[in-house]
Each structure stands twice: as C-alpha cells, then as structure tokens.
Design a protein around this motif. Structure first.
Motif, short mmCIF file in Angstrom:
data_model
loop_
_atom_site.label_atom_id
_atom_site.label_comp_id
_atom_site.label_asym_id
_atom_site.label_seq_id
_atom_site.Cartn_x
_atom_site.Cartn_y
_atom_site.Cartn_z
N GLY A 1 7.88 14.97 -2.76
CA GLY A 1 7.40 14.40 -1.51
C GLY A 1 7.70 12.92 -1.39
N PHE A 2 7.58 12.20 -2.50
CA PHE A 2 7.93 10.77 -2.51
C PHE A 2 9.40 10.60 -2.13
N GLY A 3 10.27 11.43 -2.71
CA GLY A 3 11.69 11.31 -2.41
C GLY A 3 12.03 11.65 -0.98
N LEU A 4 11.29 12.58 -0.39
CA LEU A 4 11.57 12.99 0.99
C LEU A 4 10.99 12.04 2.03
N THR A 5 10.20 11.09 1.63
CA THR A 5 9.58 10.17 2.59
C THR A 5 9.99 8.73 2.29
N PHE A 6 9.50 8.19 1.19
CA PHE A 6 9.76 6.80 0.83
C PHE A 6 11.25 6.54 0.65
N ASN A 7 11.93 7.39 -0.13
CA ASN A 7 13.36 7.16 -0.40
C ASN A 7 14.20 7.27 0.86
N LEU A 8 13.88 8.25 1.71
CA LEU A 8 14.66 8.39 2.95
C LEU A 8 14.47 7.20 3.87
N ALA A 9 13.25 6.68 3.94
CA ALA A 9 13.01 5.49 4.77
C ALA A 9 13.79 4.29 4.24
N TYR A 10 13.80 4.14 2.93
CA TYR A 10 14.54 3.01 2.35
C TYR A 10 16.04 3.18 2.52
N SER A 11 16.53 4.41 2.49
CA SER A 11 17.96 4.64 2.63
C SER A 11 18.44 4.42 4.06
N TYR A 12 17.75 5.05 5.01
CA TYR A 12 18.25 5.07 6.39
C TYR A 12 17.70 3.94 7.26
N VAL A 13 16.51 3.46 6.96
CA VAL A 13 15.96 2.34 7.74
C VAL A 13 16.22 1.02 7.02
N PRO B 1 0.79 -1.24 0.00
CA PRO B 1 0.00 0.00 0.00
C PRO B 1 0.82 1.28 0.00
N LEU B 2 2.14 1.19 0.21
CA LEU B 2 2.94 2.40 0.40
C LEU B 2 2.94 3.28 -0.84
N TYR B 3 3.09 2.68 -2.02
CA TYR B 3 3.19 3.48 -3.24
C TYR B 3 1.93 4.31 -3.44
N LEU B 4 0.78 3.70 -3.21
CA LEU B 4 -0.48 4.41 -3.35
C LEU B 4 -0.62 5.48 -2.27
N LEU B 5 -0.25 5.14 -1.04
CA LEU B 5 -0.38 6.09 0.05
C LEU B 5 0.49 7.32 -0.17
N ILE B 6 1.76 7.12 -0.52
CA ILE B 6 2.68 8.25 -0.65
C ILE B 6 2.30 9.14 -1.82
N THR B 7 1.86 8.54 -2.93
CA THR B 7 1.51 9.36 -4.08
C THR B 7 0.22 10.14 -3.86
N GLU B 8 -0.68 9.64 -3.01
CA GLU B 8 -1.96 10.33 -2.84
C GLU B 8 -1.93 11.40 -1.77
N ILE B 9 -0.99 11.35 -0.82
CA ILE B 9 -1.02 12.32 0.27
C ILE B 9 -0.35 13.64 -0.12
#
Length: 427
Positions: free
Chosen positions: A339-351, A322-330
């Motif tokens: 916004g996708f880069g500042l949320t999804f990408n950062l989580a994948y990089s650091y977590v 569900p993440l792709y749909l959630l991040i693109t819609e908010i």
C-alpha cells in the motif's frame, strides 16, 4: 516499480528480508557504477559495455531505492513503542535528507580538491566507491535485525486460521487483507495476479486514493524547493548563495519534521492528518505570495532565505512529516508495504518527479506561475486530508497501526528502534 516489487516481497516474506534485499541491491548498483569500464581507460568496446552496465545498475539502484522507503518506514512503524512512533518514522525522512546533503558535499569536495579535469577522467568513481564501507556496515546491521512483531503475529494468525480447514500452512506472505474473497484460505494459491489486484482495489481502493492524494503536496513541495533554489541562482544569486539557500531549506524542512514528531509523541496527538492539513493549507495560501516576492526581488539573498528556507521549508515539513505515519497506519499489516508503494511512491514519482519540469515550463509564462501550481497541489492535498478526517470520524478510514500496538511491546520496540537506525543511515 521498486515499491511494488519489494512491497510485495515484504508483505509475503517479512520486513527483514525486504530491507536486506534493498540494501544489497543498492550496494551492488552504487559500487558497480564506480567500477564501470570507460572508453578513456579500456577502449571503445569496453566503453560500450560499460554504458550498457550503467543502465542496468541505474535500474537496480532505482528499484532498490523505490522499495527501500516503504520497507524502512513500515519496519520503524511496527517496531517503535507508542511514545516514539512519530520520531522513529521522522528519523527516516531526516536521515534521507541528511544523506542527500552529505552526498552532495562529498561530490563538491572531490571536485574542489582534484579539479574538473581529474573529476572527468577518473575521480568521478570516488563518490561511488566511498559509499561502500557504510553500505557494508548497514547491510551487516540489517542482517542482525529481528523481524517485525506485527508481521510475526499476522503470520501466526494466518496459520491458525488455515489449520482448522485442513489447508496447507501458508507462508507469512500468503495472508490476505481483510475483506478479501480468499480470506478463508481456500483458493489462495489459485488466485491470479488479476484477481489479487481487483481484490486490493475493491477492498482498499478508497484508502489508496486518500494516501495518494495526501502525498501529492509533500512530494511536489520537496522537489519544488530544490528547483526554486536553482531558479534563485538564475535570478541573480551566486552559486554559493544558491547552495546555502538549498541547504538552509533542507535544514528547516528537517527541523520542522523533527519538531512535529516530538509534539505528536510528547503531547499524545491522535491523528497525523491535523499536521498534514496545516502544512498543505500553508502551501495553498502562501506559495503564490512567496514566489511573487522572489520575482519582485530577484537576486536578493534575504528574500530567498525568508521565503524559501523559512516559509517554504516550514510548510513543506508539515506537509511531508506526517505522511510516513499516515500511510503506514491506514493499511493493515498484510498489505502495508505494498500500500505504501501504491500511494506514497506513485505520488513521488509522478507528482514530485515532474515538479521541476512543470515549474520550468510555467516559469516561461510568469515567474509567479510556479507558485500558483504549488498552491494548487497544496489545496488538493488539503482537501483530501479534510475528506480523510471526515471518513475517519465515520469509521471508514481506521488506524490499523496505533490501535494494534500493545504497551507490552514497548521494550522490544525501543531495542528495535535503536537497531533500525542502521536502516535509516543508508536511505
């Protein structure tokens, strides 16, 4: 960094340009690595030059890959019709995982066919060069894609907004997010990067925090599963058994994502946060017992398949799908890719990027400790997702994507989704 750079490019100049640039960068970097000079073939000086070029190509590859995800997901989201939205976005995840499996298979086949000596001498180039034909096809297909309808409408609206005030017509990229201090078009060109950053965090800081928090569990689980398969080999499984467990885990994860997307599109689900809460809660509750079972029966193939490929694959799929749909819609259209880069990408990089290191360090204390860490990250994302549901119920986290999709766009969206398969094939 790639998500920020290409995200800004996509929001300023269009999704099509960004996906073409990301593919071109990936093609040059990947094929270039297959052509690098080495000491064994070209001498000491050329080998040093090749090493320097390797760093350049790897950086270019990382930038392109980082920007690729958000651009492709946004393009799918903005061109898919109502009834295929979740499936279109899920296809990007499934194709990406399929690409990793296929690439691993090509490397393994090359090694088995030519042997380790030839692989070290020259055959290591083949996997890089083999990627050239499909990459060229993907680049050709991307150049033929049409621009996102939502982006064009946003650009046209920005033009109409600025023209009555006598300002110069802005490029599509210069439209501002709702609530921005420069939303009326005056002073937009004079706003510095610091002002833009402050405006983003002022108007969308809560949304970005929600996106990052919800992404942590899926990012951690994806890389955690890869590490866990490797740990199972250290516990007694053979290399072939470990590879099989890893492939089954990917298959289960991909199947779960596809099944969730089908249910969402078919039965008219209204909020991707529901599936996300289920997956993150499953990780929070079951990760500890799963790793306890793996520690109690090390080297047992059945236990590894049941708890890694089965349980962990399913809950990871629900936490990731569900993440792709959630991040693109908010995020609104004007800043969606950024916004996708500042949320999804950062989580994948650091977590996600540190998951294996953290798991390996915790494993030295207790074989159950990595599972407890995965449970903790799952609980964090579950709590953020529940908070997001509450914010959405109060109107503080609206869906900018599904509400903006008009039924009349369905025909155009179907054609766009079919052509955008070219994009997903190169992920």
């Amino acid at each position: 960094i790639g998500g920020l750079v290409l995200g800004r490019l996509a929001d300023r100049f269009g999704r099509k340009l960004a996906v073409v640039v990301s593919m071109a960068g990936m093609l040059i970097a990947t094929a270039g690595q297959g052509c690098l000079p080495t000491r064994s073939c070209c001498g000491e000086g050329a080998g040093r030059f090749g090493t320097a070029l390797l760093f350049v190509f790897r950086a270019m590859q990382g930038l392109s890959a980082g920007g690729e995800v958000g651009c492709i997901a946004t393009y799918f989201a903005e061109t898919a019709p109502r009834g295929s939205l979740a499936r279109g976005l899920a296809s990007t995840v499934v194709c990406g995982m399929g690409g990793f499996v296929l690439a691993s298979g090509v490397v393994e086949l090359t090694l088995l066919t030519l042997g380790p000596d030839r692989m070290m001498l020259w055959a290591w180039r083949l996997p890089f060069l083999i990627s050239l034909p499909p990459a060229l096809v993907s680049l050709w297909g991307r150049r033929r894609l049409g621009e996102s309808t939502e982006f064009l409408e946003m650009a046209e609206q920005a033009q109409h907004t600025s023209e009555p005030e006598g300002t110069q017509r802005p490029r599509p990229a210069q439209s501002n997010p709702p609530g921005d201090a420069t939303a009326d078009g005056s002073g937009a060109k004079d706003a510095g990067k610091g002002q833009l950053a402050r405006a983003f965090w002022r108007d969308h800081g809560l949304t970005a925090a929600v996106g990052f928090g919800c992404s942590c569990a899926g990012a951690n689980a994806l890389y955690f599963g890869i590490w866990a398969a490797h740990r199972a080999v250290q516990g007694g499984l053979t290399e072939s058994q470990g590879l099989l467990v890893s492939m089954l885990t990917m298959a289960t994860l991909s199947g779960t994502i596809a099944a969730w997307a089908y249910v969402y599109d078919t039965y008219g689900a209204s909020d991707p946060l529901v599936g996300l809460i289920l997956g993150c809660t499953g990780l929070a509750v079951g990760s500890g017992p799963a790793f306890a079972a793996l520690a109690a029966w090390p080297g047992n193939m059945l236990v590894a398949v049941v708890f890694l490929s089965g349980f962990f694959g399913v809950v990871s799929g629900l936490a990731l799908g569900p993440l792709y749909l959630l991040i693109t819609e908010i995020f609104p259209t004007e800043i969606r890719v950024l916004g996708f880069g500042l949320t999804f990408n950062l989580a994948y990089s650091y977590v996600g990027g540190t998951a294996a290191l953290v798991a390996q360090a915790l494993d030295s204390y207790s074989p159950v400790a990595p599972g407890l860490y995965a449970a903790g990250v799952g609980a964090l994302s579950a709590a953020v997702a529940v908070l997001a549901r509450c914010l959405r119920a109060r109107g503080k986290l609206p869906s900018h994507l599904t509400s903006a999709k008009a039924p009349a766009e369905a025909g155009h969206g179907a054609n766009s989704v079919r052509s955008a398969v070219v994009c997903a094939g190169a992920v």
